[in-house]
Design a protein around this motif. Structure first.
Motif, PDB file in Angstrom:
ATOM      1  N   GLU A  19      19.579 -21.853  19.609  1.00 56.54           N
ATOM      2  CA  GLU A  19      19.344 -21.310  20.948  1.00 56.54           C
ATOM      3  C   GLU A  19      18.667 -19.931  20.919  1.00 56.54           C
ATOM      4  O   GLU A  19      18.801 -19.143  21.858  1.00 56.54           O
ATOM      5  CB  GLU A  19      20.635 -21.248  21.751  1.00 56.54           C
ATOM      6  CG  GLU A  19      21.064 -22.609  22.276  1.00 56.54           C
ATOM      7  CD  GLU A  19      19.946 -23.280  23.102  1.00 56.54           C
ATOM      8  OE1 GLU A  19      19.770 -22.925  24.270  1.00 56.54           O
ATOM      9  OE2 GLU A  19      19.246 -24.165  22.545  1.00 56.54           O
ATOM     10  N   ARG A  76      27.045 -22.341  26.672  1.00 54.77           N
ATOM     11  CA  ARG A  76      26.539 -21.894  27.974  1.00 54.77           C
ATOM     12  C   ARG A  76      25.022 -22.015  28.041  1.00 54.77           C
ATOM     13  O   ARG A  76      24.452 -22.203  29.127  1.00 54.77           O
ATOM     14  CB  ARG A  76      26.958 -20.444  28.237  1.00 54.77           C
ATOM     15  CG  ARG A  76      28.372 -20.275  28.717  1.00 54.77           C
ATOM     16  CD  ARG A  76      28.601 -18.905  29.336  1.00 54.77           C
ATOM     17  NE  ARG A  76      28.352 -17.837  28.380  1.00 54.77           N
ATOM     18  CZ  ARG A  76      29.274 -17.324  27.570  1.00 54.77           C
ATOM     19  NH1 ARG A  76      30.499 -17.808  27.594  1.00 54.77           N
ATOM     20  NH2 ARG A  76      28.984 -16.337  26.742  1.00 54.77           N
ATOM     21  N   SER A  77      24.365 -21.903  26.909  1.00 53.39           N
ATOM     22  CA  SER A  77      22.910 -22.043  26.868  1.00 53.39           C
ATOM     23  C   SER A  77      22.486 -23.507  26.775  1.00 53.39           C
ATOM     24  O   SER A  77      21.480 -23.914  27.368  1.00 53.39           O
ATOM     25  CB  SER A  77      22.366 -21.261  25.674  1.00 53.39           C
ATOM     26  OG  SER A  77      20.974 -21.381  25.578  1.00 53.39           O
ATOM     27  N   ARG A  82      24.227 -26.343  27.746  1.00 53.71           N
ATOM     28  CA  ARG A  82      24.616 -27.231  28.841  1.00 53.71           C
ATOM     29  C   ARG A  82      23.546 -27.356  29.937  1.00 53.71           C
ATOM     30  O   ARG A  82      23.232 -28.462  30.379  1.00 53.71           O
ATOM     31  CB  ARG A  82      25.954 -26.778  29.435  1.00 53.71           C
ATOM     32  CG  ARG A  82      27.164 -27.181  28.601  1.00 53.71           C
ATOM     33  CD  ARG A  82      28.457 -26.958  29.380  1.00 53.71           C
ATOM     34  NE  ARG A  82      29.574 -27.601  28.743  1.00 53.71           N
ATOM     35  CZ  ARG A  82      30.566 -26.953  28.132  1.00 53.71           C
ATOM     36  NH1 ARG A  82      30.543 -25.625  28.070  1.00 53.71           N
ATOM     37  NH2 ARG A  82      31.568 -27.608  27.592  1.00 53.71           N
ATOM     38  N   PRO A  83      22.957 -26.240  30.400  1.00 51.52           N
ATOM     39  CA  PRO A  83      21.914 -26.388  31.423  1.00 51.52           C
ATOM     40  C   PRO A  83      20.712 -27.197  30.930  1.00 51.52           C
ATOM     41  O   PRO A  83      20.071 -27.901  31.725  1.00 51.52           O
ATOM     42  CB  PRO A  83      21.514 -24.937  31.725  1.00 51.52           C
ATOM     43  CG  PRO A  83      22.691 -24.125  31.323  1.00 51.52           C
ATOM     44  CD  PRO A  83      23.269 -24.823  30.143  1.00 51.52           C
ATOM     45  N   LYS A  84      20.408 -27.122  29.660  1.00 53.04           N
ATOM     46  CA  LYS A  84      19.298 -27.904  29.123  1.00 53.04           C
ATOM     47  C   LYS A  84      19.602 -29.393  29.200  1.00 53.04           C
ATOM     48  O   LYS A  84      18.733 -30.206  29.537  1.00 53.04           O
ATOM     49  CB  LYS A  84      19.006 -27.484  27.676  1.00 53.04           C
ATOM     50  CG  LYS A  84      18.407 -26.094  27.540  1.00 53.04           C
ATOM     51  CD  LYS A  84      18.026 -25.793  26.102  1.00 53.04           C
ATOM     52  CE  LYS A  84      17.322 -24.452  25.983  1.00 53.04           C
ATOM     53  NZ  LYS A  84      16.912 -24.143  24.599  1.00 53.04           N
ATOM     54  N   ASN A 126      21.622 -30.798  31.324  1.00 53.10           N
ATOM     55  CA  ASN A 126      21.575 -31.172  32.739  1.00 53.10           C
ATOM     56  C   ASN A 126      20.139 -31.421  33.201  1.00 53.10           C
ATOM     57  O   ASN A 126      19.860 -32.372  33.936  1.00 53.10           O
ATOM     58  CB  ASN A 126      22.209 -30.081  33.597  1.00 53.10           C
ATOM     59  CG  ASN A 126      23.704 -29.949  33.358  1.00 53.10           C
ATOM     60  OD1 ASN A 126      24.338 -30.862  32.844  1.00 53.10           O
ATOM     61  ND2 ASN A 126      24.264 -28.807  33.726  1.00 53.10           N
ATOM     62  N   GLU A 127      19.223 -30.550  32.777  1.00 49.75           N
ATOM     63  CA  GLU A 127      17.821 -30.719  33.152  1.00 49.75           C
ATOM     64  C   GLU A 127      17.235 -31.979  32.531  1.00 49.75           C
ATOM     65  O   GLU A 127      16.493 -32.724  33.186  1.00 49.75           O
ATOM     66  CB  GLU A 127      17.020 -29.486  32.724  1.00 49.75           C
ATOM     67  CG  GLU A 127      15.565 -29.529  33.174  1.00 49.75           C
ATOM     68  CD  GLU A 127      14.814 -28.252  32.866  1.00 49.75           C
ATOM     69  OE1 GLU A 127      13.563 -28.271  32.939  1.00 49.75           O
ATOM     70  OE2 GLU A 127      15.461 -27.231  32.544  1.00 49.75           O
ATOM     71  N   GLN A 154      29.190 -34.572  29.923  1.00 50.10           N
ATOM     72  CA  GLN A 154      29.426 -33.141  29.744  1.00 50.10           C
ATOM     73  C   GLN A 154      30.922 -32.805  29.770  1.00 50.10           C
ATOM     74  O   GLN A 154      31.372 -31.875  29.102  1.00 50.10           O
ATOM     75  CB  GLN A 154      28.716 -32.343  30.847  1.00 50.10           C
ATOM     76  CG  GLN A 154      27.225 -32.235  30.676  1.00 50.10           C
ATOM     77  CD  GLN A 154      26.823 -30.994  29.878  1.00 50.10           C
ATOM     78  OE1 GLN A 154      27.586 -30.491  29.068  1.00 50.10           O
ATOM     79  NE2 GLN A 154      25.611 -30.522  30.100  1.00 50.10           N
TER      80      GLN A 154
END
Length: 326
Positions: free
Chosen positions: A72, A197-198, A200-202, A204-205, A219
């Motif tokens: 990351e 935290r870095s 997880r959003p990836k 989701n996208e 998740q």
């Protein structure tokens, strides 16, 4: 080559352990003066990689260092910028490449990057050589990027491109499973949660664009990095499980075939990479790979007690090694 263990202390007294020595540079070090020229190249699967070039003071020296960042991370992390700045000052061109999805824009395919994705590093090396015909290329990696570098060297073996003269890696998780289990420990969870935290959003996208490959509901099963690798990293990249991924990609299984001068620098107090997880017996017996074990320095830290000209201990060691091997 013989194992070298340094008896001297690197870090200042006010960074008393591996946690402080890892966290302080990551949060508070600022590196100014590096100017990148970005280039985007297309991968064989129609994805892209963003390459950041920074040119040395000695124009036309023919020397290039290709830098690979950690989990990351990206080309703008302090450990990358600090190394690029010092290497430029000593006449080396630098190519700091960003793994898929790490350069500020999400990559196009369902896959991300991972610890063993040497096909991308190979593409970067070939592109750099074909573009500028460097006479001397050196590989440098941090953490995950260090594991990737060592795996690449081992896979290449004696067939490695003759322009690649040496490699240097820092804070390397050569046993991926051991490090994945170490980061689960209570004292290390601050690092694990930061990575998650870095990541997880990836995910989701990605799930929006590739719902057939990624189930966003999974998740809820991710509590640790091991879970993330088992549920997402492994299946997205063709592995059966997290354990299968670790077995196939840990650089400890590839070092025996490394055919060029290579230095591995790990701190004994690295909280993320347990010193005992390194393949010490194999490293001690290797004719090309040299392990430098420091008592302190943390994970990708190595801030010295006295910072001369903004240069960290790791950067001084890198210059010494690369100048010698050019």
């Amino acid at each position: 080559m013989p194992l070298i263990e340094t008896a001297s202390t690197i870090s200042p007294y006010w960074l008393p352990n591996g946690h402080f020595q890892s966290i302080y540079p990551a949060l508070f070090r600022k590196v100014n003066g590096v100017k990148y020229n970005r280039e985007r190249i297309v991968t064989p699967d129609e994805d892209f990689l963003d390459l950041d070039w920074s040119y040395g003071n000695d124009a036309g020296s023919g020397r290039l260092v290709i830098l690979s960042h950690g989990l990351e991370g990206n080309s703008t992390r302090q450990y990358m910028l600090g190394m690029v700045k010092v290497l430029n000052q000593h006449g080396f061109d630098c190519l700091a490449w960003n793994f898929r999805g790490c350069g500020g824009e999400m990559n196009k395919t369902a896959r991300f990057y991972h610890s063993g994705a040497t096909e991308d590093l190979d593409l970067v090396v070939k592109h750099a050589f074909e573009k500028n015909k460097y006479s001397s290329i050196h590989l440098l990696g941090f953490s995950l990027g260090g594991n990737l570098t060592l795996k690449y060297l081992g896979e290449s073996g004696a067939r490695i491109n003759a322009c690649i003269k040496s490699a240097l890696v820092f804070s390397v998780p050569m046993d991926l499973k051991a490090c994945s289990l170490a980061i689960i420990q209570p004292e290390n969870r601050v690092y694990m949660h930061r990575f998650l935290r870095s990541l997880r959003p990836k995910v989701n996208e990605k799930a929006v664009h590739f719902p057939e490959r990624i189930n966003i509901a999974d998740q809820k099963h991710v509590r640790t990095l091991y879970d993330f690798d088992h549920i997402f990293t492994a299946p997205l990249h063709g592995f059966n499980s997290a354990d299968h991924y670790y077995e196939q990609c840990s650089s400890q299984f590839f070092i025996k075939d490394i055919a060029i001068p290579t230095m591995v620098i790990n701190a004994k107090n690295d909280p993320i990479v347990p010193y005992q997880s390194l393949p010490l017996t194999e490293l001690k017996a290797h004719s090309n790979v040299h392990l430098l074990a420091t008592n302190d320095g943390g994970h990708c830290g190595f801030r010295p007690a006295e910072v001369a000209d903004g240069c960290y201990w790791s950067e001084k060691r890198a210059v010494e090694f690369l100048v010698r091997e050019t």
